[in-house]
Design an enzyme around this catalytic site. Structure first.
Site, PDB file in Angstrom:
ATOM      1  N   LYS A 259       0.840  -1.200   0.000  1.00 32.86           N
ATOM      2  CA  LYS A 259       0.000   0.000   0.000  1.00 32.86           C
ATOM      3  C   LYS A 259       0.872   1.245   0.000  1.00 32.86           C
ATOM      4  O   LYS A 259       1.681   1.452   0.901  1.00 32.86           O
ATOM      5  CB  LYS A 259      -0.921   0.005   1.224  1.00 32.86           C
ATOM      6  CG  LYS A 259      -1.841   1.220   1.277  1.00 32.86           C
ATOM      7  CD  LYS A 259      -2.890   1.072   2.359  1.00 32.86           C
ATOM      8  CE  LYS A 259      -2.476   1.590   3.702  1.00 32.86           C
ATOM      9  NZ  LYS A 259      -2.357   3.052   3.808  1.00 32.86           N
TER      10      LYS A 259
ATOM     11  N   ASP B  75      -3.276   4.338  -1.979  1.00 30.72           N
ATOM     12  CA  ASP B  75      -4.224   4.831  -0.970  1.00 30.72           C
ATOM     13  C   ASP B  75      -4.226   6.356  -0.964  1.00 30.72           C
ATOM     14  O   ASP B  75      -3.621   6.993  -0.109  1.00 30.72           O
ATOM     15  CB  ASP B  75      -3.807   4.267   0.405  1.00 30.72           C
ATOM     16  CG  ASP B  75      -4.811   4.579   1.494  1.00 30.72           C
ATOM     17  OD1 ASP B  75      -5.953   4.976   1.160  1.00 30.72           O
ATOM     18  OD2 ASP B  75      -4.465   4.427   2.674  1.00 30.72           O
TER      19      ASP B  75
ATOM     20  N   LYS C 284      -7.155   8.278  -1.188  1.00 26.90           N
ATOM     21  CA  LYS C 284      -8.430   8.796  -0.635  1.00 26.90           C
ATOM     22  C   LYS C 284      -8.925  10.007  -1.429  1.00 26.90           C
ATOM     23  O   LYS C 284      -9.060  11.112  -0.908  1.00 26.90           O
ATOM     24  CB  LYS C 284      -8.273   9.140   0.848  1.00 26.90           C
ATOM     25  CG  LYS C 284      -7.911   7.941   1.707  1.00 26.90           C
ATOM     26  CD  LYS C 284      -7.872   8.281   3.185  1.00 26.90           C
ATOM     27  CE  LYS C 284      -7.549   7.082   4.052  1.00 26.90           C
ATOM     28  NZ  LYS C 284      -6.186   6.568   3.926  1.00 26.90           N
TER      29      LYS C 284
ATOM     30  N   ASP D 157     -13.196  14.773  -4.780  1.00 32.14           N
ATOM     31  CA  ASP D 157     -13.283  15.981  -5.603  1.00 32.14           C
ATOM     32  C   ASP D 157     -14.575  15.903  -6.399  1.00 32.14           C
ATOM     33  O   ASP D 157     -15.387  15.002  -6.156  1.00 32.14           O
ATOM     34  CB  ASP D 157     -12.042  16.063  -6.522  1.00 32.14           C
ATOM     35  CG  ASP D 157     -11.677  17.510  -6.852  1.00 32.14           C
ATOM     36  OD1 ASP D 157     -12.583  18.271  -7.237  1.00 32.14           O
ATOM     37  OD2 ASP D 157     -10.490  17.870  -6.744  1.00 32.14           O
TER      38      ASP D 157
ATOM     39  N   THR E 223     -11.584   7.063  10.580  1.00 30.32           N
ATOM     40  CA  THR E 223     -11.608   6.614  11.976  1.00 30.32           C
ATOM     41  C   THR E 223     -11.273   7.748  12.946  1.00 30.32           C
ATOM     42  O   THR E 223     -11.472   7.623  14.142  1.00 30.32           O
ATOM     43  CB  THR E 223     -10.641   5.432  12.206  1.00 30.32           C
ATOM     44  OG1 THR E 223      -9.457   5.684  11.471  1.00 30.32           O
ATOM     45  CG2 THR E 223     -11.239   4.125  11.792  1.00 30.32           C
TER      46      THR E 223
ATOM     47  N   ARG F  53       2.909  -1.100  11.118  1.00 31.45           N
ATOM     48  CA  ARG F  53       3.907  -1.175  12.190  1.00 31.45           C
ATOM     49  C   ARG F  53       4.208  -2.554  12.766  1.00 31.45           C
ATOM     50  O   ARG F  53       5.381  -2.838  13.041  1.00 31.45           O
ATOM     51  CB  ARG F  53       3.525  -0.188  13.309  1.00 31.45           C
ATOM     52  CG  ARG F  53       3.876   1.233  12.930  1.00 31.45           C
ATOM     53  CD  ARG F  53       3.165   2.242  13.785  1.00 31.45           C
ATOM     54  NE  ARG F  53       1.750   2.300  13.446  1.00 31.45           N
ATOM     55  CZ  ARG F  53       0.892   3.177  13.945  1.00 31.45           C
ATOM     56  NH1 ARG F  53       1.306   4.059  14.832  1.00 31.45           N
ATOM     57  NH2 ARG F  53      -0.367   3.182  13.566  1.00 31.45           N
TER      58      ARG F  53
END
Ligand code: C5P
Length: 242
Positions: free
Chosen positions: A38, A66, A68, A71, A122, A217
């Site tokens: 990603k 990714d 996002k 528009d 989130t 991570r």
């Protein structure tokens, strides 16, 4: 009929890394163990589309851009067509823009690009919804569900959702609508206290119905990231046969 997704292809590694040099080290190390890399805003804005070339040169894993996107529909549509020229497999758009933006997803399906919608970030809490103009009695989980249903209806391949939302979205959407779940924390992971609050293990995510999981991570910060990635794939595999 859609074939089941193999365990390795269900693991998306988040290349949340500031530069090409570092990113290349992880792609070389993990290229055989993960199904998808990603690339997010940080790396893409720093390095541009060359970063996609680098991933392709060093691995046969697929790529998830990714970005996002959010528009007007014409701009999102053109951006998706541009992204398809890079031969990436997944891209994200915001699911809050309504029908005409969601419909742009259907336009690039034939180009091999699968559009995933972000339902609600989130970072947005339930108490913030009213301030954002939503009805007082609308819950965050209902809003997520409404947006997932809309994303499916208008042609998105799937949504990004938290572990807590998997079961309810699976109940209302068709089985081939992909649920991609970040916030993954294996029990053995060394990252304990960080900014992810609604976390789930790889095993539980898959058992609940996640199609793919996004892990950053717990793999990136492991002493041996390749070993950690393979451990995640093993956990996915054991959940698939459970
Ligand atoms: O390092 P960690 O495993 O927390 O990585 C999470 C990845 O998933 C990051 O790339 C982050 O941007 C992404 N993500 C998330 N929560 C969301 C959506 C995406 O953590 N709701």
């Amino acid at each position: 009929m859609n074939l089941p997704i193999p365990a390795k292809d269900r693991l998306i590694f988040a290349l949340d890394i500031p530069n090409r040099e570092e990113a290349e080290k992880y792609v070389r190390l993990l290229g055989e163990s993960v199904g998808c890399f990603k690339v997010g805003l940080e790396l893409f804005i720093k390095e541009g589309p060359d970063i996609i070339k680098m991933v392709k040169e060093n691995s046969s894993a697929s790529i998830f851009l990714d970005l996002k996107l959010h528009d007007i529909p014409a701009t999102v549509s053109s951006a998706l067509i541009s992204a398809a020229t890079h031969e990436v497999k997944f891209i994200t758009i915001h699911g809050s823009g309504g029908k005409s933006i969601l419909q742009t997803a259907a336009e690039v399906k034939s180009l091999g690009l699968e559009v995933l919608a972000v339902t609600v970030l989130t970072s947005v809490s339930e108490s913030e919804l009213k301030g954002l103009g939503f009805k007082e009695n609308l819950s965050l989980s209902q809003l997520v569900l409404n947006r997932a249903s809309e994303a499916e209806k208008y042609g998105c391949a799937g949504v990004i959702c938290s572990g807590e939302e998997i079961s309810s979205i699976k109940r209302v959407c068709k089985p081939d609508f992909k649920l991609v779940v970040p916030g993954i924390r294996p029990l053995w992971a060394e990252v304990r206290k960080d900014d992810q609050s609604r976390t789930i293990t790889p095993k539980d995510a898959i058992l609940k119905g996640a199609d793919m999981i996004v892990v950053g991570r717990p793999i990136r910060n492991a002493k041996e990231p390749d070993v950690a990635a393979r451990k995640v794939v093993d956990e996915i595999r054991s959940a698939l046969i459970a």
